[in-house]
Design a protein around this motif. Structure first.
Motif, PDB file in Angstrom:
ATOM      1  N   PRO A 113      -0.168 -13.302  -0.461  1.00 16.10           N
ATOM      2  CA  PRO A 113      -0.678 -11.925  -0.292  1.00 16.10           C
ATOM      3  C   PRO A 113       0.156 -11.087   0.672  1.00 16.10           C
ATOM      4  O   PRO A 113       0.540  -9.958   0.351  1.00 16.10           O
ATOM      5  CB  PRO A 113      -2.106 -12.153   0.240  1.00 16.10           C
ATOM      6  CG  PRO A 113      -2.486 -13.499  -0.279  1.00 16.10           C
ATOM      7  CD  PRO A 113      -1.230 -14.306  -0.218  1.00 16.10           C
ATOM      8  N   SER A 114       0.469 -11.635   1.855  1.00 10.02           N
ATOM      9  CA  SER A 114       1.257 -10.879   2.834  1.00 10.02           C
ATOM     10  C   SER A 114       2.688 -10.664   2.363  1.00 10.02           C
ATOM     11  O   SER A 114       3.275  -9.601   2.588  1.00 10.02           O
ATOM     12  CB  SER A 114       1.265 -11.608   4.184  1.00 10.02           C
ATOM     13  OG  SER A 114      -0.043 -11.705   4.711  1.00 10.02           O
ATOM     14  N   LEU A 115       3.256 -11.679   1.694  1.00 15.57           N
ATOM     15  CA  LEU A 115       4.625 -11.551   1.205  1.00 15.57           C
ATOM     16  C   LEU A 115       4.721 -10.464   0.142  1.00 15.57           C
ATOM     17  O   LEU A 115       5.663  -9.658   0.157  1.00 15.57           O
ATOM     18  CB  LEU A 115       5.102 -12.881   0.630  1.00 15.57           C
ATOM     19  CG  LEU A 115       6.520 -12.898   0.051  1.00 15.57           C
ATOM     20  CD1 LEU A 115       7.545 -12.527   1.113  1.00 15.57           C
ATOM     21  CD2 LEU A 115       6.839 -14.266  -0.548  1.00 15.57           C
ATOM     22  N   MET A 116       3.768 -10.403  -0.772  1.00 18.35           N
ATOM     23  CA  MET A 116       3.818  -9.389  -1.817  1.00 18.35           C
ATOM     24  C   MET A 116       3.624  -7.987  -1.244  1.00 18.35           C
ATOM     25  O   MET A 116       4.234  -7.027  -1.725  1.00 18.35           O
ATOM     26  CB  MET A 116       2.766  -9.678  -2.883  1.00 18.35           C
ATOM     27  CG  MET A 116       3.014 -10.967  -3.673  1.00 18.35           C
ATOM     28  SD  MET A 116       4.709 -11.128  -4.304  1.00 18.35           S
ATOM     29  CE  MET A 116       4.793  -9.720  -5.406  1.00 18.35           C
ATOM     30  N   ARG A 117       2.798  -7.850  -0.213  1.00 25.18           N
ATOM     31  CA  ARG A 117       2.660  -6.541   0.435  1.00 25.18           C
ATOM     32  C   ARG A 117       3.982  -6.118   1.056  1.00 25.18           C
ATOM     33  O   ARG A 117       4.395  -4.953   0.948  1.00 25.18           O
ATOM     34  CB  ARG A 117       1.565  -6.595   1.506  1.00 25.18           C
ATOM     35  CG  ARG A 117       0.155  -6.564   0.958  1.00 25.18           C
ATOM     36  CD  ARG A 117      -0.855  -6.206   2.046  1.00 25.18           C
ATOM     37  NE  ARG A 117      -0.828  -7.160   3.139  1.00 25.18           N
ATOM     38  CZ  ARG A 117      -1.579  -8.248   3.194  1.00 25.18           C
ATOM     39  NH1 ARG A 117      -2.409  -8.533   2.189  1.00 25.18           N
ATOM     40  NH2 ARG A 117      -1.517  -9.057   4.227  1.00 25.18           N
ATOM     41  N   ALA A 118       4.661  -7.059   1.714  1.00 17.56           N
ATOM     42  CA  ALA A 118       5.936  -6.740   2.355  1.00 17.56           C
ATOM     43  C   ALA A 118       6.993  -6.378   1.314  1.00 17.56           C
ATOM     44  O   ALA A 118       7.766  -5.427   1.489  1.00 17.56           O
ATOM     45  CB  ALA A 118       6.401  -7.920   3.206  1.00 17.56           C
ATOM     46  N   ILE A 119       7.048  -7.131   0.214  1.00 17.71           N
ATOM     47  CA  ILE A 119       8.049  -6.876  -0.823  1.00 17.71           C
ATOM     48  C   ILE A 119       7.807  -5.526  -1.492  1.00 17.71           C
ATOM     49  O   ILE A 119       8.761  -4.784  -1.786  1.00 17.71           O
ATOM     50  CB  ILE A 119       8.038  -8.017  -1.859  1.00 17.71           C
ATOM     51  CG1 ILE A 119       8.665  -9.279  -1.258  1.00 17.71           C
ATOM     52  CG2 ILE A 119       8.788  -7.610  -3.130  1.00 17.71           C
ATOM     53  CD1 ILE A 119       8.623 -10.475  -2.173  1.00 17.71           C
ATOM     54  N   SER A 120       6.548  -5.186  -1.735  1.00 16.82           N
ATOM     55  CA  SER A 120       6.256  -3.934  -2.433  1.00 16.82           C
ATOM     56  C   SER A 120       6.745  -2.720  -1.657  1.00 16.82           C
ATOM     57  O   SER A 120       7.048  -1.679  -2.249  1.00 16.82           O
ATOM     58  CB  SER A 120       4.757  -3.820  -2.694  1.00 16.82           C
ATOM     59  OG  SER A 120       4.038  -3.692  -1.470  1.00 16.82           O
ATOM     60  N   LYS A 121       6.863  -2.843  -0.350  1.00 17.51           N
ATOM     61  CA  LYS A 121       7.295  -1.723   0.477  1.00 17.51           C
ATOM     62  C   LYS A 121       8.812  -1.519   0.432  1.00 17.51           C
ATOM     63  O   LYS A 121       9.296  -0.388   0.516  1.00 17.51           O
ATOM     64  CB  LYS A 121       6.866  -1.942   1.930  1.00 17.51           C
ATOM     65  CG  LYS A 121       5.359  -1.941   2.144  1.00 17.51           C
ATOM     66  CD  LYS A 121       5.017  -2.245   3.592  1.00 17.51           C
ATOM     67  CE  LYS A 121       3.504  -2.300   3.818  1.00 17.51           C
ATOM     68  NZ  LYS A 121       3.175  -2.644   5.225  1.00 17.51           N
TER      69      LYS A 121
END
Length: 300
Positions: A113-121
């Motif tokens: 979850p945290s990794l996908m939030r970071a990547i989306s940015k």
């Protein structure tokens, strides 16, 4: 023989045959036809003056000369690929690359979850696929570039691998809000009296902790065993079962479900969670970018 007479692609076929020991399997891995692999092998045999492989019931077995060539040729080709990749660039904003990361299901709960939030940015076109980090082909898959990174406690990834520590963590006991042990001191006696659900996870850090509990003087009353963590919060919130889980997973699950966690009453060693990558891709720009992002997001 002069180097100008040698096609380096023949050496790539040679190394793949050493790994797979079957022409058909090597052809599939290299995206070549079976006759194409056989032709390359015949050309290399003529250049080197050695059969290199002979057929047996167990597949293609290397000759003594082929075994002598294996390590220096592997190192030479790895150096060539590393040198070429070193000059490549990676633009996360423009990239549509798919990265593959090996981790456990408990790793997916904590990291994804945290990794996908970071990547989306920073990299809206980049996609992630996960695979299990206890697969028997993990070393070969990372060497071949089929898996970019691995996360976890992976003592087998030593030779030819880099690693970086992300964090260390201990263990907690997790149970539902309103459990008979909720709000009271939870010690060894309570642990022994509780009914437990165990996540069977052999070969992982969690599996090692579970083995220590089994070898301890405390006998658990295990009522349920499950092969993964995904169903665990749903089971705990509807029962009086208690689960032993890594502390960061306890924190994550308790923030999303009506669950409580307490320090584990047994003296279990902390586990170290590391990020791993193959030396062949140490300087590959995309691999470097993703490693940096993961470390910035999760490293202590």
């Amino acid at each position: 023989m002069e180097l100008k007479d040698l096609d380096l692609n023949l050496l790539v076929v040679f190394l793949q045959l050493l790994r797979d020991r079957r022409v058909t399997t090597a052809a599939e891995a290299l995206d070549l036809s079976q006759p194409g692999v056989s032709s390359a092998l015949n050309r290399l045999r003529k250049l080197l003056g050695d059969d290199l492989f002979y057929r047996t019931g167990g597949g293609m077995q290397p000759t003594p000369y082929a075994e002598e060539l294996a390590e220096p040729i592997g190192e030479a080709l790895a150096l060539i690929q590393q040198t070429v990749n070193q000059r490549s660039t990676f633009d996360p904003l423009a990239s549509s690359r798919r990265f593959v990361i090996a981790m456990t299901d408990v790793g997916e709960i904590y990291f994804v979850p945290s990794l996908m939030r970071a990547i989306s940015k920073v990299a809206p076109g980049v996609t992630i696929s996960t695979v299990r980090n206890n697969r028997v082909t993990l070393k070969e898959d990372m060497e071949d570039g089929k898996v970019d990174l691995a996360i976890g406690l992976l003592p087998d990834l030593k030779t030819d691998f880099y690693q970086r520590r992300l964090f260390r963590q201990g263990y907690c006991c997790l149970f539902r809000v309103g459990h008979p042990f909720d709000g009271v001191p939870f010690g060894v006696e309570e642990f022994a009296a509780a009914e437990h659900v165990v996540v069977v996870s052999a070969g992982t850090g969690h599996g090692k902790a579970d083995d220590l509990i089994e070898r301890s003087a405390i006998r658990r009353n295990v009522r349920l065993r499950v092969p993964h963590f995904v169903a665990l919060p749903y089971i705990l919130e509807e029962t009086d079962l208690v689960a032993t889980v890594p502390e960061r997973i306890a924190l994550r699950l308790a923030s999303s479900f009506p669950l409580r966690y307490v320090p584990h009453p047994l003296s279990l060693p902390e586990i170290q969670i590391n990020l791993f990558w193959h030396a062949k891709y140490h300087r590959e720009a995309g691999n470097q970018w993703l490693r940096t992002l993961i470390c910035e997001t999760f490293s202590e």
